[in-house]
Enzyme design. Structure first.
Site, PDB file in Angstrom:
ATOM      1  N   ASN A  10      89.483  21.302 -37.720  1.00 18.78           N
ATOM      2  CA  ASN A  10      89.186  20.057 -37.004  1.00 18.78           C
ATOM      3  C   ASN A  10      89.682  18.903 -37.862  1.00 18.78           C
ATOM      4  OD1 ASN A  10      88.150  17.857 -35.715  1.00 18.78           O
ATOM      5  ND2 ASN A  10      85.986  18.389 -35.977  1.00 18.78           N
ATOM      6  N   LYS A  12      89.745  15.820 -37.093  1.00 20.26           N
ATOM      7  CA  LYS A  12      89.037  14.557 -36.832  1.00 20.26           C
ATOM      8  C   LYS A  12      90.050  13.409 -36.675  1.00 20.26           C
ATOM      9  CE  LYS A  12      85.085  16.613 -39.060  1.00 20.26           C
ATOM     10  NZ  LYS A  12      83.874  16.494 -39.874  1.00 20.26           N
ATOM     11  N   HIS A  97      80.486  17.886 -30.606  1.00 18.56           N
ATOM     12  CA  HIS A  97      80.580  17.855 -32.068  1.00 18.56           C
ATOM     13  C   HIS A  97      79.547  16.879 -32.623  1.00 18.56           C
ATOM     14  CE1 HIS A  97      82.082  16.950 -36.086  1.00 18.56           C
ATOM     15  NE2 HIS A  97      82.587  18.169 -36.048  1.00 18.56           N
ATOM     16  N   GLU A  99      79.699  14.561 -34.711  1.00 23.34           N
ATOM     17  CA  GLU A  99      80.080  13.141 -34.755  1.00 23.34           C
ATOM     18  C   GLU A  99      80.060  12.519 -33.368  1.00 23.34           C
ATOM     19  OE1 GLU A  99      83.535  14.072 -37.034  1.00 23.34           O
ATOM     20  OE2 GLU A  99      82.133  14.679 -38.614  1.00 23.34           O
ATOM     21  N   GLU A 169      77.036  23.899 -36.723  1.00 23.91           N
ATOM     22  CA  GLU A 169      77.392  22.957 -37.774  1.00 23.91           C
ATOM     23  C   GLU A 169      76.175  22.106 -38.119  1.00 23.91           C
ATOM     24  OE1 GLU A 169      81.894  22.166 -37.937  1.00 23.91           O
ATOM     25  OE2 GLU A 169      81.075  20.802 -36.456  1.00 23.91           O
ATOM     26  N   GLY A 175      80.760  17.259 -44.194  1.00 17.66           N
ATOM     27  CA  GLY A 175      81.378  16.236 -45.029  1.00 17.66           C
ATOM     28  C   GLY A 175      80.546  15.839 -46.246  1.00 17.66           C
ATOM     29  N   SER A 215      81.265  21.677 -44.698  1.00 15.14           N
ATOM     30  CA  SER A 215      81.682  21.785 -46.097  1.00 15.14           C
ATOM     31  C   SER A 215      82.220  23.158 -46.486  1.00 15.14           C
ATOM     32  CB  SER A 215      80.541  21.359 -47.030  1.00 15.14           C
ATOM     33  OG  SER A 215      80.257  19.978 -46.834  1.00 15.14           O
TER      34      SER A 215
HETATM   35  P1  13P Z   1      83.713  19.320 -43.123  1.00 17.24           P
HETATM   36  O1  13P Z   1      84.367  20.680 -43.263  1.00 17.24           O
HETATM   37  O2  13P Z   1      84.570  18.202 -43.589  1.00 17.24           O
HETATM   38  O3  13P Z   1      82.327  19.329 -43.690  1.00 17.24           O
HETATM   39  O4  13P Z   1      83.553  19.085 -41.525  1.00 17.24           O
HETATM   40  C1  13P Z   1      82.979  20.070 -40.758  1.00 17.24           C
HETATM   41  C2  13P Z   1      83.181  19.740 -39.328  1.00 17.24           C
HETATM   42  O5  13P Z   1      82.578  18.812 -38.805  1.00 17.24           O
HETATM   43  C3  13P Z   1      84.156  20.534 -38.574  1.00 17.24           C
HETATM   44  O6  13P Z   1      84.045  20.285 -37.210  1.00 17.24           O
END
Ligand code: 13P
Length: 251
Positions: A10, A12, A97, A99, A169, A175, A215
Site C-alpha cells: 500500500n 498510500k 483502511h 486512514e 491492521e 506507521g 509496521s
Molecule cells: P505501515 O506498514 O507503514 O505501518 O502501514 C501499514 C498499512 O497501513 C498498510 O495498509
C-alpha cells in the site's frame, strides 16, 4: 485448506508515476514470477495507470486502488469510481483502511456500501479492520474487529463474501514501528476466521485470505507470515523502497 500467501504493497500518498516507473524497473529485476504467492500493488489513483502499464509483461501481479466512492458515478467531484478502477485494469479495492476511517471519517455504513459496490463491479474487495490503542487496552479488540467485519459484509451475498480478502491492521501498529506479535496477530485472525465461518460456513471461509498489516518490515515479515492463520501481509512504509519490498515478497 492451503491459501496462497498474498503480499500487498500500500503506497498510500507516495510515488508519482515517474517514481513508480523507476521502482518497477528495479523491483522486477529482482523478483521473478512467484507461483506460490499473489503480489498486489496499491498505488495512489493517479499512479495506478502507470503501474498497470509497467506490469503488462507480468500479468500475475495484481494492481488495486486504495479507495473508491460509495456511488459508481455522479456529481462527486474529486472521487474515484469502481467503474474507472475496473476499466483501467485494477483487480482489487481497499475498503475501510484505517486512514480512511480515522483521517477521513469513514464509518461502518460507508464500508457496507463500498464493499457491496466493489463486489457488484466484480472486483475483489480487501476489507481492512483494526482496533485503536484505546480499544485494545480496554480489552475490546475482538468486539471491534467483529463489528467492522459484520458491517463490511452486511451488503454482500454469501457467494460474494467467499471472494473477498481481509486485512487485520491494528491502528496502533500502523506507521508506528510497533508491530503486533505473531501470536497477537494469530489470535485476532482466529477471531476473524471464526466470524467468517459462522457467516458463510467452513468451506467458503477457508478460501478467504486474512492479511496482517502494521509496521511490517524485512526483519519481521517471515515470522509474521509463518504465524498460524496469517495468510499474507499488507505493507505501507517498507513497500516504498524497491529493494526492501523485493526482500519482503521473497520472505
Ligand atoms: P505501515 O506498514 O507503514 O505501518 O502501514 C501499514 C498499512 O497501513 C498498510 O495498509
Amino acid at each position: 485448506m492451503h491459501r496462497k500467501p498474498v503480499l500487498a504493497a500500500n503506497w498510500k500518498l507516495n510515488h508519482t508515476p515517474n517514481d513508480a516507473r523507476a521502482f518497477l524497473q528495479r523491483f522486477l529485476a529482482q523478483v521473478p514470477k512467484l507461483n506460490e504467492r499473489t503480489l498486489v500493488f496499491f498505488p495512489s489513483a493517479l499512479t495506478v495507470g502507470t503501474v498497470i502499464e509497467g506490469l503488462k509483461d507480468r500479468p500475475e501481479i495484481w494492481v488495486g486502488v486504495q479507495n473508491v466512492h460509495g456511488e459508481a458515478q455522479g456529481a462527486f467531484t474529486g472521487e474515484n469510481s469502481v467503474l474507472m478502477a475496473r476499466d483501467i485494469g485494477a483487480r482489487v479495492v481497499l475498503v475501510g483502511h484505517s486512514e480512511r476511517r480515522h483521517v477521513f471519517g469513514e464509518s461502518d455504513a460507508h464500508t457496507t456500501k463500498k464493499m457491496a459496490l466493489v463486489a457488484q463491479a466484480r472486483l475483489t474487495p480487501m476489507l481492512c479492520v483494526g482496533e485503536t490503542l484505546e480499544e485494545r487496552e480496554a480489552g475490546r479488540t475482538g468486539e471491534v474487529v467483529e463489528r467492522q467485519l459484520a458491517a463490511g459484509l452486511a451488503g454482500l451475498e454469501d457467494g460474494q463474501v467467499a471472494g473477498i480478502m481481509l486485512a487485520y491492521e491494528p491502528v496502533w501498529a500502523i506507521g508506528t514501528g510497533r508491530t503486533a506479535t505473531p501470536a497477537d496477530a494469530s489470535e485476532i485472525h482466529g477471531v476473524l476466521r471464526r466470524a467468517l465461518v459462522s457467516r458463510v460456513g467452513d468451506k467458503a471461509a477457508a478460501g478467504i485470505p486474512i492479511l496482517y498489516g502494521g509496521s511490517v518490515n524485512r526483519g519481521n515479515a517471515s515470522q509474521l507470515l509463518a504465524a498460524p492463520d496469517v495468510d499474507g501481509l499488507l505493507v505501507g512504509g517498507a513497500s516504498l523502497d524497491a529493494d526492501s519490498w523485493a526482500s519482503i515478497v521473497r520472505a
